[in-house]
Design a protein around this motif. Structure first.
Motif, short mmCIF file in Angstrom:
data_model
loop_
_atom_site.label_atom_id
_atom_site.label_comp_id
_atom_site.label_asym_id
_atom_site.label_seq_id
_atom_site.Cartn_x
_atom_site.Cartn_y
_atom_site.Cartn_z
N GLU A 247 0.86 -1.18 0.00
CA GLU A 247 0.00 0.00 0.00
C GLU A 247 0.90 1.23 0.00
N TYR A 248 0.69 2.10 -0.99
CA TYR A 248 1.59 3.25 -1.07
C TYR A 248 0.84 4.55 -1.29
N GLY A 249 -0.20 4.76 -0.53
CA GLY A 249 -0.85 6.06 -0.55
C GLY A 249 -2.26 6.03 -1.10
N GLU A 250 -3.06 7.00 -0.72
CA GLU A 250 -4.47 7.04 -1.10
C GLU A 250 -4.67 7.03 -2.59
N TYR A 251 -3.81 7.75 -3.33
CA TYR A 251 -3.97 7.86 -4.77
C TYR A 251 -3.16 6.83 -5.54
N ALA A 252 -2.33 6.08 -4.84
CA ALA A 252 -1.48 5.07 -5.49
C ALA A 252 -0.77 5.67 -6.69
N GLY A 253 -0.26 6.88 -6.52
CA GLY A 253 0.38 7.59 -7.61
C GLY A 253 1.89 7.47 -7.61
N PRO A 254 2.54 8.10 -8.59
CA PRO A 254 3.98 7.92 -8.74
C PRO A 254 4.81 8.47 -7.59
N ALA A 255 4.36 9.57 -6.97
CA ALA A 255 5.18 10.12 -5.88
C ALA A 255 5.22 9.18 -4.69
N SER A 256 4.06 8.66 -4.29
CA SER A 256 4.05 7.73 -3.16
C SER A 256 4.67 6.39 -3.54
N TYR A 257 4.51 6.00 -4.82
CA TYR A 257 5.17 4.77 -5.26
C TYR A 257 6.68 4.90 -5.15
N LYS A 258 7.20 6.05 -5.48
CA LYS A 258 8.66 6.25 -5.38
C LYS A 258 9.14 6.04 -3.95
N THR A 259 8.37 6.57 -2.99
CA THR A 259 8.74 6.36 -1.59
C THR A 259 8.71 4.87 -1.24
N ALA A 260 7.64 4.19 -1.70
CA ALA A 260 7.55 2.75 -1.44
C ALA A 260 8.69 1.99 -2.09
N PHE A 261 9.09 2.44 -3.27
CA PHE A 261 10.18 1.77 -3.98
C PHE A 261 11.50 1.91 -3.20
N LEU A 262 11.78 3.10 -2.71
CA LEU A 262 13.00 3.30 -1.93
C LEU A 262 12.96 2.48 -0.64
N ASP A 263 11.78 2.41 -0.03
CA ASP A 263 11.65 1.59 1.18
C ASP A 263 11.87 0.11 0.87
N ALA A 264 11.29 -0.34 -0.25
CA ALA A 264 11.46 -1.74 -0.63
C ALA A 264 12.91 -2.05 -0.93
N MET A 265 13.61 -1.10 -1.50
CA MET A 265 15.04 -1.30 -1.78
C MET A 265 15.82 -1.44 -0.47
N ALA A 266 15.53 -0.55 0.47
CA ALA A 266 16.24 -0.61 1.75
C ALA A 266 15.92 -1.89 2.50
N GLY A 267 14.72 -2.44 2.30
CA GLY A 267 14.32 -3.66 3.00
C GLY A 267 14.52 -4.92 2.21
N PHE A 268 15.18 -4.82 1.07
CA PHE A 268 15.35 -5.99 0.21
C PHE A 268 16.09 -7.10 0.95
N ASP A 269 15.50 -8.28 0.98
CA ASP A 269 16.10 -9.41 1.69
C ASP A 269 15.84 -10.67 0.89
N GLU A 270 16.88 -11.25 0.37
CA GLU A 270 16.74 -12.45 -0.43
C GLU A 270 17.16 -13.71 0.31
N THR A 271 17.29 -13.62 1.64
CA THR A 271 17.72 -14.81 2.36
C THR A 271 16.71 -15.94 2.22
N GLY A 272 15.45 -15.61 2.03
CA GLY A 272 14.43 -16.64 1.80
C GLY A 272 13.66 -16.37 0.53
N GLY A 273 14.24 -15.63 -0.39
CA GLY A 273 13.53 -15.17 -1.56
C GLY A 273 13.49 -16.19 -2.68
N GLU A 274 12.88 -15.76 -3.79
CA GLU A 274 12.71 -16.67 -4.91
C GLU A 274 14.00 -16.82 -5.71
N ASP A 275 14.01 -17.85 -6.54
CA ASP A 275 15.16 -18.14 -7.38
C ASP A 275 15.16 -17.20 -8.58
#
Length: 287
Positions: A247-275
């Motif tokens: 969920e990245y904001g009421e309007y699900a627009g590019p500005a809030s998506y960018k914030t979500a993208f940076l957060d997802a990058m910082a939280g990227f964890d492949e220790t149990g991720g897909e191949d």
């Protein structure tokens, strides 16, 4: 050049281990000196930081060689083109070559003007580049093939982008990342599709620059430039998908998506991720 037969068994090519990539980055925390552009400097710096590296943005020709000598990777982004900038990028790239650290070249807007094309070809010819990253049009223009680049955006159809990426890899000696709806990564022998990402990336200025920054963090962590290019491109696309799924904001627009993208990058964890291999298949190979 030939393409693999439609319906043939997918060939993932080199081993792409996102867990190993992440562990290596965490173990080395590479310092990346980025000579980049004014539009996306902050985004590039945050990408390097969130991806596990340390950013520094030295672009003064008087000190850039000294700064690069202390780094583990060098990013050259042509978003701003000037005579001074050209000399700074050459100085930084030569220092990186002398230090034996990887250079990632992002020839932003090559093909849009003769000046940008000349600068990009000079950088590719005079430097030992590990990874070249551009959109479909930029990679085509750098290779001397027909391309339509409007400003810094690629427009037009590029049905043979796999073969073009191989040709670019042969000319530059680098692994090549051609970003688009489906990213294509190539070396001099083969080209691979990387099916990971989200259309929202196309609605944010600078995501191409951010991909170049991500690749500059990965490049010193893996010995083989092709594996680094595949792993970095795949991981970047997975981050884009995970940001879109949250969920990245009421309007699900590019500005809030960018914030979500940076957060997802910082939280990227492949220790149990897909191949990653399930996202990669060869689409063209040299004869």
């Amino acid at each position: 050049m030939t393409a693999d037969e439609p319906g043939s068994e997918p060939d993932p090519g080199p081993d792409v281990d996102l867990r190993a990539m992440q562990a290596s980055i965490e173990g080395t925390e590479p310092l990346v000196n980025a000579v980049t552009n004014a539009v996306t400097t902050n985004d590039v710096a945050n990408t390097v930081l969130h991806w596990g590296g340390l950013p520094v943005m030295s672009d003064d020709v008087r000190e850039v060689a000294d700064m690069v000598a202390t780094a583990q990777a060098c990013l050259l982004n042509m978003g701003d083109v000037s005579e001074d900038g050209e000399e700074t990028m050459l100085t930084a790239g030569r220092a990186a070559n002398d230090a034996g650290i990887p250079v990632v070249l992002d020839p932003v807007g090559v093909g849009a003007t003769p000046t940008r094309t000349d600068v990009a070809k000079r950088l590719a010819a005079e430097l030992d580049v590990a990874v070249v990253k551009g959109n479909y049009g930029e990679i085509s223009a750098l290779t001397g093939e027909g391309a339509t680049v409007r400003g810094v955006e690629s427009v037009g159809e590029y049905d043979g982008i796999g073969r073009t990426a191989i040709a670019c890899a042969r000319e530059t000696g680098a692994a090549v990342v051609a970003s688009g709806e489906v990213d294509v990564v190539a070396d001099a022998e083969s080209a691979y599709e990387v099916r990971a990402g989200d259309p929202m990336l196309g609605r944010i200025v600078g995501t191409g620059c951010m991909l170049g920054a991500a690749l500059s963090v990965v490049a010193p962590s893996l010995d083989d430039p092709l594996s680094a290019a595949l792993a970095g491109t795949c991981a970047f696309g997975l981050v884009a998908e995970r940001a879109a799924n949250g969920e990245y904001g009421e309007y699900a627009g590019p500005a809030s998506y960018k914030t979500a993208f940076l957060d997802a990058m910082a939280g990227f964890d492949e220790t149990g991720g897909e191949d990653a291999d399930s996202r990669i298949r060869r689409v063209a190979r040299a004869e």
